[in-house]
Design an enzyme around this catalytic site. Structure first.
Site, PDB file in Angstrom:
ATOM      1  N   ASP A 136       8.482 -10.446   7.768  1.00 52.63           N
ATOM      2  CA  ASP A 136       8.642  -9.330   8.700  1.00 52.63           C
ATOM      3  C   ASP A 136      10.098  -8.904   8.583  1.00 52.63           C
ATOM      4  O   ASP A 136      11.006  -9.675   8.944  1.00 52.63           O
ATOM      5  CB  ASP A 136       8.301  -9.825  10.113  1.00 52.63           C
ATOM      6  CG  ASP A 136       8.526  -8.748  11.170  1.00 52.63           C
ATOM      7  OD1 ASP A 136       9.185  -7.725  10.872  1.00 52.63           O
ATOM      8  OD2 ASP A 136       8.046  -8.941  12.300  1.00 52.63           O
ATOM      9  N   ALA A 149      15.291   6.817  14.044  1.00 50.15           N
ATOM     10  CA  ALA A 149      15.439   5.717  13.082  1.00 50.15           C
ATOM     11  C   ALA A 149      15.710   6.260  11.675  1.00 50.15           C
ATOM     12  O   ALA A 149      16.575   5.747  10.959  1.00 50.15           O
ATOM     13  CB  ALA A 149      14.179   4.846  13.074  1.00 50.15           C
ATOM     14  N   LYS A 150      14.987   7.304  11.277  1.00 52.12           N
ATOM     15  CA  LYS A 150      15.172   7.838   9.915  1.00 52.12           C
ATOM     16  C   LYS A 150      16.516   8.543   9.772  1.00 52.12           C
ATOM     17  O   LYS A 150      17.144   8.479   8.718  1.00 52.12           O
ATOM     18  CB  LYS A 150      14.012   8.769   9.539  1.00 52.12           C
ATOM     19  CG  LYS A 150      12.662   8.045   9.410  1.00 52.12           C
ATOM     20  CD  LYS A 150      12.677   6.998   8.312  1.00 52.12           C
ATOM     21  CE  LYS A 150      11.294   6.417   8.044  1.00 52.12           C
ATOM     22  NZ  LYS A 150      11.314   5.371   7.001  1.00 52.12           N
ATOM     23  N   ARG A 186       0.843  -1.206   0.000  1.00 49.95           N
ATOM     24  CA  ARG A 186       0.000   0.000   0.000  1.00 49.95           C
ATOM     25  C   ARG A 186       0.880   1.260   0.000  1.00 49.95           C
ATOM     26  O   ARG A 186       2.117   1.173   0.068  1.00 49.95           O
ATOM     27  CB  ARG A 186      -0.937   0.019   1.207  1.00 49.95           C
ATOM     28  CG  ARG A 186      -0.198   0.133   2.522  1.00 49.95           C
ATOM     29  CD  ARG A 186      -1.152   0.120   3.691  1.00 49.95           C
ATOM     30  NE  ARG A 186      -0.551   0.757   4.843  1.00 49.95           N
ATOM     31  CZ  ARG A 186      -0.888   0.518   6.100  1.00 49.95           C
ATOM     32  NH1 ARG A 186      -1.842  -0.355   6.350  1.00 49.95           N
ATOM     33  NH2 ARG A 186      -0.303   1.150   7.084  1.00 49.95           N
ATOM     34  N   ILE A 188       3.327  13.008   2.655  1.00 52.65           N
ATOM     35  CA  ILE A 188       2.735  12.375   1.478  1.00 52.65           C
ATOM     36  C   ILE A 188       1.378  11.817   1.903  1.00 52.65           C
ATOM     37  O   ILE A 188       1.265  11.236   2.994  1.00 52.65           O
ATOM     38  CB  ILE A 188       3.647  11.223   0.970  1.00 52.65           C
ATOM     39  CG1 ILE A 188       5.112  11.690   0.792  1.00 52.65           C
ATOM     40  CG2 ILE A 188       3.099  10.612  -0.308  1.00 52.65           C
ATOM     41  CD1 ILE A 188       5.366  12.733  -0.251  1.00 52.65           C
ATOM     42  N   TYR A 244      10.890   7.604  15.690  1.00 54.08           N
ATOM     43  CA  TYR A 244      10.831   7.644  14.218  1.00 54.08           C
ATOM     44  C   TYR A 244      11.950   8.521  13.644  1.00 54.08           C
ATOM     45  O   TYR A 244      12.628   8.141  12.685  1.00 54.08           O
ATOM     46  CB  TYR A 244       9.454   8.172  13.817  1.00 54.08           C
ATOM     47  CG  TYR A 244       9.161   8.175  12.328  1.00 54.08           C
ATOM     48  CD1 TYR A 244       8.762   7.006  11.672  1.00 54.08           C
ATOM     49  CD2 TYR A 244       9.252   9.353  11.590  1.00 54.08           C
ATOM     50  CE1 TYR A 244       8.463   7.024  10.315  1.00 54.08           C
ATOM     51  CE2 TYR A 244       8.956   9.377  10.234  1.00 54.08           C
ATOM     52  CZ  TYR A 244       8.565   8.207   9.604  1.00 54.08           C
ATOM     53  OH  TYR A 244       8.271   8.225   8.252  1.00 54.08           O
TER      54      TYR A 244
HETATM   55  P1  NAD Z   1       2.051   2.914   5.087  1.00 49.38           P
HETATM   56  O1  NAD Z   1       1.787   2.702   6.526  1.00 49.38           O
HETATM   57  O2  NAD Z   1       0.918   3.200   4.183  1.00 49.38           O
HETATM   58  O3  NAD Z   1       2.857   1.663   4.500  1.00 49.38           O
HETATM   59  C1  NAD Z   1       3.913   1.060   5.184  1.00 49.38           C
HETATM   60  C2  NAD Z   1       4.071  -0.347   4.682  1.00 49.38           C
HETATM   61  O4  NAD Z   1       5.105  -1.004   5.446  1.00 49.38           O
HETATM   62  C3  NAD Z   1       2.800  -1.185   4.842  1.00 49.38           C
HETATM   63  O5  NAD Z   1       2.582  -1.912   3.660  1.00 49.38           O
HETATM   64  C4  NAD Z   1       3.143  -2.123   5.990  1.00 49.38           C
HETATM   65  O6  NAD Z   1       2.457  -3.343   5.939  1.00 49.38           O
HETATM   66  C5  NAD Z   1       4.638  -2.306   5.777  1.00 49.38           C
HETATM   67  N1  NAD Z   1       5.308  -2.815   6.968  1.00 49.38           N
HETATM   68  C6  NAD Z   1       5.190  -2.350   8.241  1.00 49.38           C
HETATM   69  N2  NAD Z   1       5.923  -3.126   9.071  1.00 49.38           N
HETATM   70  C7  NAD Z   1       6.516  -4.084   8.316  1.00 49.38           C
HETATM   71  C8  NAD Z   1       7.391  -5.172   8.598  1.00 49.38           C
HETATM   72  N3  NAD Z   1       7.798  -5.443   9.837  1.00 49.38           N
HETATM   73  N4  NAD Z   1       7.809  -5.950   7.570  1.00 49.38           N
HETATM   74  C9  NAD Z   1       7.401  -5.715   6.308  1.00 49.38           C
HETATM   75  N5  NAD Z   1       6.560  -4.693   5.980  1.00 49.38           N
HETATM   76  C10 NAD Z   1       6.126  -3.896   6.975  1.00 49.38           C
HETATM   77  O7  NAD Z   1       3.150   4.045   5.017  1.00 49.38           O
HETATM   78  P2  NAD Z   1       3.642   4.986   3.823  1.00 49.38           P
HETATM   79  O8  NAD Z   1       3.164   6.350   4.119  1.00 49.38           O
HETATM   80  O9  NAD Z   1       3.373   4.375   2.503  1.00 49.38           O
HETATM   81  O10 NAD Z   1       5.215   4.977   4.146  1.00 49.38           O
HETATM   82  C11 NAD Z   1       6.162   4.230   3.396  1.00 49.38           C
HETATM   83  C12 NAD Z   1       7.554   4.669   3.828  1.00 49.38           C
HETATM   84  O11 NAD Z   1       7.702   6.077   3.607  1.00 49.38           O
HETATM   85  C13 NAD Z   1       7.834   4.447   5.316  1.00 49.38           C
HETATM   86  O12 NAD Z   1       9.188   4.065   5.487  1.00 49.38           O
HETATM   87  C14 NAD Z   1       7.604   5.820   5.912  1.00 49.38           C
HETATM   88  O13 NAD Z   1       8.307   6.000   7.104  1.00 49.38           O
HETATM   89  C15 NAD Z   1       8.113   6.696   4.793  1.00 49.38           C
HETATM   90  N6  NAD Z   1       7.600   8.068   4.847  1.00 49.38           N
HETATM   91  C16 NAD Z   1       6.268   8.339   4.685  1.00 49.38           C
HETATM   92  C17 NAD Z   1       5.832   9.642   4.718  1.00 49.38           C
HETATM   93  C18 NAD Z   1       4.394  10.020   4.523  1.00 49.38           C
HETATM   94  O14 NAD Z   1       4.100  11.206   4.615  1.00 49.38           O
HETATM   95  N7  NAD Z   1       3.497   9.100   4.239  1.00 49.38           N
HETATM   96  C19 NAD Z   1       6.745  10.669   4.941  1.00 49.38           C
HETATM   97  C20 NAD Z   1       8.081  10.374   5.106  1.00 49.38           C
HETATM   98  C21 NAD Z   1       8.497   9.058   5.047  1.00 49.38           C
END
Ligand code: NAD
Length: 246
Positions: free
Chosen positions: A62, A157-158, A14, A187, A154
């Site tokens: 995982d 980690a980042k 997703r 996003i 968070y």
């Molecule tokens: P989201 O929560 O929609 O998707 C995260 C995905 O990671 C999910 O499919 C989930 O099932 C998977 N996941 C979680 N734990 C897991 C594990 N242990 N093993 C395998 N898969 C696992 O989040 P997103 O917004 O699509 O974010 C994706 C990436 O972008 C993340 O690393 C997030 O930190 C980063 N990010 C997102 C944003 C934002 O604004 N959405 C901003 C900065 C960074």
């Protein structure tokens, strides 16, 4: 330029991971979609990839568990006969103010968002080293550069992901493996949907572009870094944030 290559996208069922998997497929890349929860959603992503005439399959693992990661990399590599691109996208949030943050919230976020990147990259780099080519692209976050109240786990980690990107870039450069990060701002995905209207307004006021980004905005940066056009770029973090952090 990417036609016929192979990629593994973690957390690809997703949000941003889904957009990355489908965009890579659009460019002719065979894609393995890693997921940890809902198989149906991951299968839907794989089906969307196959519309572009590429091979696509899903793999449950995982990423915070090293044995699961090793098995996944072995299977993906043998299915594709190698691995050209690893996108470390999976991530979670467990937000709370520092003084209220529990050890479990710290550990869960560190284990998935940082240790997971270490495990997946280490396993992928074995194959890429033998091939003497590969691209590792880590999805970080601009808050890893700026800090953010309520996200001690968070942001740490980042920030770690950005440091790890630079170290891997230096260690793997001689094997022709480029390692870069993309740091999204805000996003529109399930992750940001959880924000209150007040928090959302506060965020919007910090974005010069005045709107949240789309998962595709991140996917386009990833596709560029995965391409041979980015062959001499390594150890960098590209912000995709509408001008939030300069
Ligand atoms: P989201 O929560 O929609 O998707 C995260 C995905 O990671 C999910 O499919 C989930 O099932 C998977 N996941 C979680 N734990 C897991 C594990 N242990 N093993 C395998 N898969 C696992 O989040 P997103 O917004 O699509 O974010 C994706 C990436 O972008 C993340 O690393 C997030 O930190 C980063 N990010 C997102 C944003 C934002 O604004 N959405 C901003 C900065 C960074």
């Amino acid at each position: 330029m990417l036609k016929g290559q192979s990629a593994l996208v973690t957390g690809g069922s997703r949000g941003i991971g889904k957009a990355i998997a489908v965009e890579l497929a659009k460019q002719g890349v065979n894609v393995a979609v890693n997921y940890s929860g809902n198989r149906e959603k991951a299968e839907e992503v794989a089906n969307s990839c196959r519309k572009y005439d590429v091979e696509a399959f899903t793999w449950k693992a995982d990423i915070s568990k090293e044995e699961e990661v090793k098995t996944m990399l072995k299977e993906v590599t043998s299915a594709f006969g190698g691995l050209d691109i690893l996108v470390n996208n999976a991530g979670i949030t467990r937000d709370n103010l520092m003084m209220r943050m529990k050890e479990d919230d710290w550990d869960d976020v560190m284990n998935i968002n940082l240790k997971g990147v270490f495990f997946c990259s280490k396993a992928a780099a074995r194959t890429m080293s033998k091939q003497r080519s590969g691209k590792i692209i880590n999805i970080a976050s601009v808050v890893g550069l700026t800090g953010n109240p309520g996200q001690a786990n968070y942001t740490a980690a980042k920030a770690g992901v950005i440091g790890l990107t630079k170290t891997m870039a230096k260690e793997f450069a001689s094997r022709n493996i480029q390692v870069n990060a993309v740091a999204p701002g805000f996003i529109a995905t399930d992750m940001t949907e959880q924000m209150s209207e007040e928090a959302r307004d506060a965020v919007l006021s910090q974005i010069p572009a005045s709107h949240l980004g789309k998962p595709d905005d991140v996917a386009h940066a990833v596709t560029f870094l995965a391409s041979s056009s980015a062959g001499y770029i390594t150890g960098q973090t590209i912000n995709v944030d509408g001008g939030m952090v300069m």
